[in-house]
Design a protein around this motif. Structure first.
Motif, PDB file in Angstrom:
ATOM      1  N   LEU A  85      -5.770   8.261   4.691  1.00  0.00           N
ATOM      2  CA  LEU A  85      -4.693   7.567   5.392  1.00  0.00           C
ATOM      3  C   LEU A  85      -3.310   8.016   4.935  1.00  0.00           C
ATOM      4  O   LEU A  85      -2.303   7.442   5.352  1.00  0.00           O
ATOM      5  CB  LEU A  85      -4.831   6.057   5.184  1.00  0.00           C
ATOM      6  CG  LEU A  85      -6.067   5.404   5.805  1.00  0.00           C
ATOM      7  CD1 LEU A  85      -6.199   3.969   5.333  1.00  0.00           C
ATOM      8  CD2 LEU A  85      -6.007   5.457   7.323  1.00  0.00           C
ATOM      9  N   VAL A  86      -3.258   9.046   4.097  1.00  0.00           N
ATOM     10  CA  VAL A  86      -1.976   9.476   3.540  1.00  0.00           C
ATOM     11  C   VAL A  86      -1.011   9.894   4.644  1.00  0.00           C
ATOM     12  O   VAL A  86       0.192   9.623   4.571  1.00  0.00           O
ATOM     13  CB  VAL A  86      -2.195  10.601   2.515  1.00  0.00           C
ATOM     14  CG1 VAL A  86      -0.882  11.289   2.156  1.00  0.00           C
ATOM     15  CG2 VAL A  86      -2.844  10.032   1.252  1.00  0.00           C
ATOM     16  N   GLY A  87      -1.511  10.534   5.687  1.00  0.00           N
ATOM     17  CA  GLY A  87      -0.642  10.898   6.807  1.00  0.00           C
ATOM     18  C   GLY A  87      -0.072   9.690   7.505  1.00  0.00           C
ATOM     19  O   GLY A  87       1.080   9.691   7.953  1.00  0.00           O
ATOM     20  N   LYS A  88      -0.864   8.632   7.604  1.00  0.00           N
ATOM     21  CA  LYS A  88      -0.371   7.380   8.184  1.00  0.00           C
ATOM     22  C   LYS A  88       0.690   6.755   7.285  1.00  0.00           C
ATOM     23  O   LYS A  88       1.702   6.234   7.766  1.00  0.00           O
ATOM     24  CB  LYS A  88      -1.544   6.429   8.374  1.00  0.00           C
ATOM     25  CG  LYS A  88      -1.175   5.000   8.762  1.00  0.00           C
ATOM     26  CD  LYS A  88      -0.505   4.920  10.110  1.00  0.00           C
ATOM     27  CE  LYS A  88      -0.361   3.444  10.518  1.00  0.00           C
ATOM     28  NZ  LYS A  88       0.836   3.176  11.293  1.00  0.00           N
ATOM     29  N   GLU A 112       2.603  15.828  13.069  1.00  0.00           N
ATOM     30  CA  GLU A 112       1.825  16.636  12.129  1.00  0.00           C
ATOM     31  C   GLU A 112       1.402  15.823  10.907  1.00  0.00           C
ATOM     32  O   GLU A 112       0.296  15.977  10.405  1.00  0.00           O
ATOM     33  CB  GLU A 112       2.645  17.861  11.707  1.00  0.00           C
ATOM     34  CG  GLU A 112       1.867  18.875  10.897  1.00  0.00           C
ATOM     35  CD  GLU A 112       2.669  20.136  10.655  1.00  0.00           C
ATOM     36  OE1 GLU A 112       2.254  20.934   9.800  1.00  0.00           O
ATOM     37  OE2 GLU A 112       3.718  20.327  11.316  1.00  0.00           O
ATOM     38  N   SER A 113       2.276  14.928  10.440  1.00  0.00           N
ATOM     39  CA  SER A 113       1.911  14.108   9.290  1.00  0.00           C
ATOM     40  C   SER A 113       0.924  13.020   9.679  1.00  0.00           C
ATOM     41  O   SER A 113       0.048  12.643   8.893  1.00  0.00           O
ATOM     42  CB  SER A 113       3.163  13.480   8.662  1.00  0.00           C
ATOM     43  OG  SER A 113       3.734  12.512   9.513  1.00  0.00           O
ATOM     44  N   LEU A 114       1.042  12.506  10.906  1.00  0.00           N
ATOM     45  CA  LEU A 114       0.182  11.410  11.335  1.00  0.00           C
ATOM     46  C   LEU A 114      -1.206  11.857  11.730  1.00  0.00           C
ATOM     47  O   LEU A 114      -2.180  11.121  11.537  1.00  0.00           O
ATOM     48  CB  LEU A 114       0.835  10.686  12.526  1.00  0.00           C
ATOM     49  CG  LEU A 114       0.048   9.549  13.165  1.00  0.00           C
ATOM     50  CD1 LEU A 114      -0.200   8.427  12.167  1.00  0.00           C
ATOM     51  CD2 LEU A 114       0.773   9.025  14.405  1.00  0.00           C
ATOM     52  N   VAL A 115      -1.324  13.063  12.259  1.00  0.00           N
ATOM     53  CA  VAL A 115      -2.536  13.445  12.972  1.00  0.00           C
ATOM     54  C   VAL A 115      -3.796  13.326  12.111  1.00  0.00           C
ATOM     55  O   VAL A 115      -4.841  12.896  12.592  1.00  0.00           O
ATOM     56  CB  VAL A 115      -2.380  14.874  13.560  1.00  0.00           C
ATOM     57  CG1 VAL A 115      -2.280  15.932  12.459  1.00  0.00           C
ATOM     58  CG2 VAL A 115      -3.516  15.195  14.502  1.00  0.00           C
ATOM     59  N   GLY A 116      -3.699  13.658  10.834  1.00  0.00           N
ATOM     60  CA  GLY A 116      -4.881  13.521   9.981  1.00  0.00           C
ATOM     61  C   GLY A 116      -5.110  12.111   9.489  1.00  0.00           C
ATOM     62  O   GLY A 116      -6.210  11.784   9.027  1.00  0.00           O
ATOM     63  N   GLY A 117      -4.083  11.250   9.606  1.00  0.00           N
ATOM     64  CA  GLY A 117      -4.188   9.903   9.079  1.00  0.00           C
ATOM     65  C   GLY A 117      -4.970   8.949   9.954  1.00  0.00           C
ATOM     66  O   GLY A 117      -5.190   7.794   9.568  1.00  0.00           O
ATOM     67  N   MET A 159       0.821  -1.208   0.000  1.00  0.00           N
ATOM     68  CA  MET A 159       0.000   0.000   0.000  1.00  0.00           C
ATOM     69  C   MET A 159       0.858   1.263   0.000  1.00  0.00           C
ATOM     70  O   MET A 159       0.582   2.217  -0.741  1.00  0.00           O
ATOM     71  CB  MET A 159      -0.935  -0.001   1.209  1.00  0.00           C
ATOM     72  CG  MET A 159      -2.014  -1.070   1.164  1.00  0.00           C
ATOM     73  SD  MET A 159      -3.032  -1.107   2.657  1.00  0.00           S
ATOM     74  CE  MET A 159      -3.923   0.442   2.502  1.00  0.00           C
ATOM     75  N   GLU A 160       1.895   1.270   0.802  1.00  0.00           N
ATOM     76  CA  GLU A 160       2.718   2.479   0.899  1.00  0.00           C
ATOM     77  C   GLU A 160       3.613   2.655  -0.317  1.00  0.00           C
ATOM     78  O   GLU A 160       3.889   3.789  -0.731  1.00  0.00           O
ATOM     79  CB  GLU A 160       3.495   2.444   2.218  1.00  0.00           C
ATOM     80  CG  GLU A 160       2.554   2.680   3.394  1.00  0.00           C
ATOM     81  CD  GLU A 160       3.068   2.209   4.739  1.00  0.00           C
ATOM     82  OE1 GLU A 160       4.273   1.882   4.849  1.00  0.00           O
ATOM     83  OE2 GLU A 160       2.253   2.130   5.685  1.00  0.00           O
ATOM     84  N   ALA A 161       4.030   1.535  -0.931  1.00  0.00           N
ATOM     85  CA  ALA A 161       4.755   1.656  -2.198  1.00  0.00           C
ATOM     86  C   ALA A 161       3.850   2.240  -3.274  1.00  0.00           C
ATOM     87  O   ALA A 161       4.272   3.110  -4.052  1.00  0.00           O
ATOM     88  CB  ALA A 161       5.276   0.285  -2.633  1.00  0.00           C
ATOM     89  N   ALA A 162       2.603   1.776  -3.320  1.00  0.00           N
ATOM     90  CA  ALA A 162       1.655   2.305  -4.305  1.00  0.00           C
ATOM     91  C   ALA A 162       1.435   3.798  -4.101  1.00  0.00           C
ATOM     92  O   ALA A 162       1.367   4.573  -5.072  1.00  0.00           O
ATOM     93  CB  ALA A 162       0.333   1.548  -4.217  1.00  0.00           C
ATOM     94  N   HIS A 163       1.359   4.213  -2.855  1.00  0.00           N
ATOM     95  CA  HIS A 163       1.205   5.644  -2.576  1.00  0.00           C
ATOM     96  C   HIS A 163       2.427   6.419  -3.047  1.00  0.00           C
ATOM     97  O   HIS A 163       2.300   7.449  -3.730  1.00  0.00           O
ATOM     98  CB  HIS A 163       0.994   5.861  -1.082  1.00  0.00           C
ATOM     99  CG  HIS A 163       1.177   7.276  -0.644  1.00  0.00           C
ATOM    100  ND1 HIS A 163       0.286   8.276  -0.980  1.00  0.00           N
ATOM    101  CD2 HIS A 163       2.174   7.868   0.078  1.00  0.00           C
ATOM    102  CE1 HIS A 163       0.710   9.414  -0.471  1.00  0.00           C
ATOM    103  NE2 HIS A 163       1.853   9.201   0.159  1.00  0.00           N
ATOM    104  N   PRO A 208      -4.966  12.067  -0.816  1.00  0.00           N
ATOM    105  CA  PRO A 208      -4.795  13.182   0.118  1.00  0.00           C
ATOM    106  C   PRO A 208      -5.970  14.145   0.050  1.00  0.00           C
ATOM    107  O   PRO A 208      -6.695  14.205  -0.943  1.00  0.00           O
ATOM    108  CB  PRO A 208      -3.503  13.848  -0.367  1.00  0.00           C
ATOM    109  CG  PRO A 208      -3.425  13.501  -1.823  1.00  0.00           C
ATOM    110  CD  PRO A 208      -4.026  12.125  -1.946  1.00  0.00           C
ATOM    111  N   GLY A 209      -6.165  14.880   1.144  1.00  0.00           N
ATOM    112  CA  GLY A 209      -7.150  15.950   1.143  1.00  0.00           C
ATOM    113  C   GLY A 209      -8.535  15.547   1.569  1.00  0.00           C
ATOM    114  O   GLY A 209      -9.398  16.415   1.734  1.00  0.00           O
ATOM    115  N   THR A 210      -8.805  14.256   1.755  1.00  0.00           N
ATOM    116  CA  THR A 210     -10.123  13.828   2.202  1.00  0.00           C
ATOM    117  C   THR A 210     -10.141  13.739   3.727  1.00  0.00           C
ATOM    118  O   THR A 210      -9.096  13.618   4.371  1.00  0.00           O
ATOM    119  CB  THR A 210     -10.495  12.465   1.600  1.00  0.00           C
ATOM    120  OG1 THR A 210      -9.528  11.492   2.019  1.00  0.00           O
ATOM    121  CG2 THR A 210     -10.504  12.535   0.077  1.00  0.00           C
TER     122      THR A 210
END
Length: 374
Positions: free
Chosen positions: A118-121, A162-167, A43-47, A112-114
């Motif tokens: 999970l992009v922050g995660k 900061e990157s995680l908080v929205g994820g 999943m993270e490689a795809a991102h 991102p943006g929704t």
């Protein structure tokens, strides 16, 4: 999209009864856990490669996607099929083979943006979690200590948070729904005004969703400036900006104000030491209205630390993640009782949610009567 865990072993075909057969069954089960790292990896490689963003624009076959993203064709096909095997993306068959696509639900989670992205995660895993998990044995052997040997404070770096908080926004809706039902059962309603203090508010989603449940309530999100800016913008996005304010500051300093009907701690205490937890509880008690409540949302487990429920199991595994990526723990009901008592508070409700528990407490002793309370 996923309805549950993707099983990779058909255990119905492991039917032997000898000691050797039992060992083989156990090896299959342990192996399935070991290869659990495959899911975040694909999943993270795809991102990182831009696969999800490209499929959001239009369905594509693996060759087209490989050319568009400047990737090797066979490896792209393998990656897409792995994502499909994990129910992350869909595919349709046509005369040229398979075309891959994102469902509407996947778009809400993987772009991102929704609100529940999970992009922050993903970013947190890539930058923090992957290197940290490789180092778990060192952490267990030596504890969370810095280069001088001093115990490191619990928490993660500001930029990582900061990157995680929205994820992890997706945790909030079922938690707020459960909390809201209980608050109504306790006589709190949307017809009367009430004030909420959201301590370490992150994106502010928990208190903002409460404002949507209770249309006459007001909330203040307390956090550092960079995070408070995120919370302010999200309040506007959710249409509660006139009732959601931010207070910029260090919540260790106290001076949170007084008269709050609800002091909310969402995913704060797992980052604390027992000593700092008591400090926070005392600040909360001092900030409450006479009939106010403290709500703690976190990973909480019995003292026997038995994984009897999904909430227990998640708490035990979450604690491993926390100790490995900056410190922290999953504390017990009994420890929270001690902290409540030290702050002149008393637990009145315990609620289960899909991955967390909620503790509600009220004040039974005036803050000035509690040692160290002011």
């Amino acid at each position: 999209m996923p309805e549950g865990n993707v099983s990779l072993v058909d255990e119905s075909l492991l039917v032997g009864v000898s000691d050797e057969d039992h060992a083989v069954r156990s090896a299959h089960q342990f192996y399935e856990r070991l290869i659990g790292l495959w899911a975040p990896a694909v999943m993270e490689a795809a991102h990182e490669l831009g696969v999800f963003a490209a499929l959001a624009e239009e369905p594509a076959d693996s060759g087209t996607l490989a050319r568009r993203l400047d990737c090797e064709a066979r490896a792209m096909r393998v990656l897409l099929d792995a994502l499909y095997a994990y129910d992350v993306i869909d595919r349709i068959h046509d005369t040229g083979g398979f075309r891959y696509l994102l469902s509407a639900e996947a778009r809400e989670c993987l772009l991102p943006g929704t609100l529940f992205s999970l992009v922050g995660k993903f970013a947190h895993d890539i930058n923090v979690a992957w290197p940290a998990w490789r180092n778990l044995a060192h952490v267990v052997r030596n504890g969370a200590r810095d280069a001088s040997g001093t115990e490191s404070p619990n928490g993660i770096a500001q930029e990582d948070y900061e990157s995680l908080v929205g994820g992890i926004n997706f945790w909030a809706p079922p938690i707020v729904s459960t909390l809201s039902r209980k608050l109504r059962a306790l006589g709190r309603s949307g017809d009367a005004t009430a004030s909420v203090l959201d301590v370490g508010c992150g994106t502010g989603l928990y208190s903002q969703l409460l404002l949507r449940e209770f249309p006459t309530w007001m909330a203040t999100g307390l956090d550092v400036e960079r995070i408070a800016t995120i919370a302010h913008a999200q309040g506007a996005r959710l249409g509660v900006e006139e009732r959601f304010a931010t207070s910029v500051g260090d919540f260790w300093q106290g001076g949170w104000g007084t008269g709050y009907d609800l002091v909310l701690f969402a995913n704060i205490f797992h980052l604390q030491t027992p000593a700092s937890a008591v400090r926070l509880m005392r600040h909360a008690a001092a900030s409450l209205a006479p009939d106010g409540l403290v709500a703690v949302v976190d990973q909480i487990i019995d003292a026997d630390r038995e994984p009897k429920t999904p909430q227990d199991r998640f708490a035990l595994l979450f604690a491993a993640s926390m100790v490995n990526t900056g410190g922290g723990d999953a504390y017990t009901f009994q420890e929270y009782e001690e902290w409540f008592t030290a702050a002149g508070l008393q637990r009145i409700e315990t609620l289960d949610t899909p991955m967390h528990r909620i503790l509600l407490a009220r004040r039974v002793t005036e803050p000035s009567a509690v040692p160290g309370g002011r």
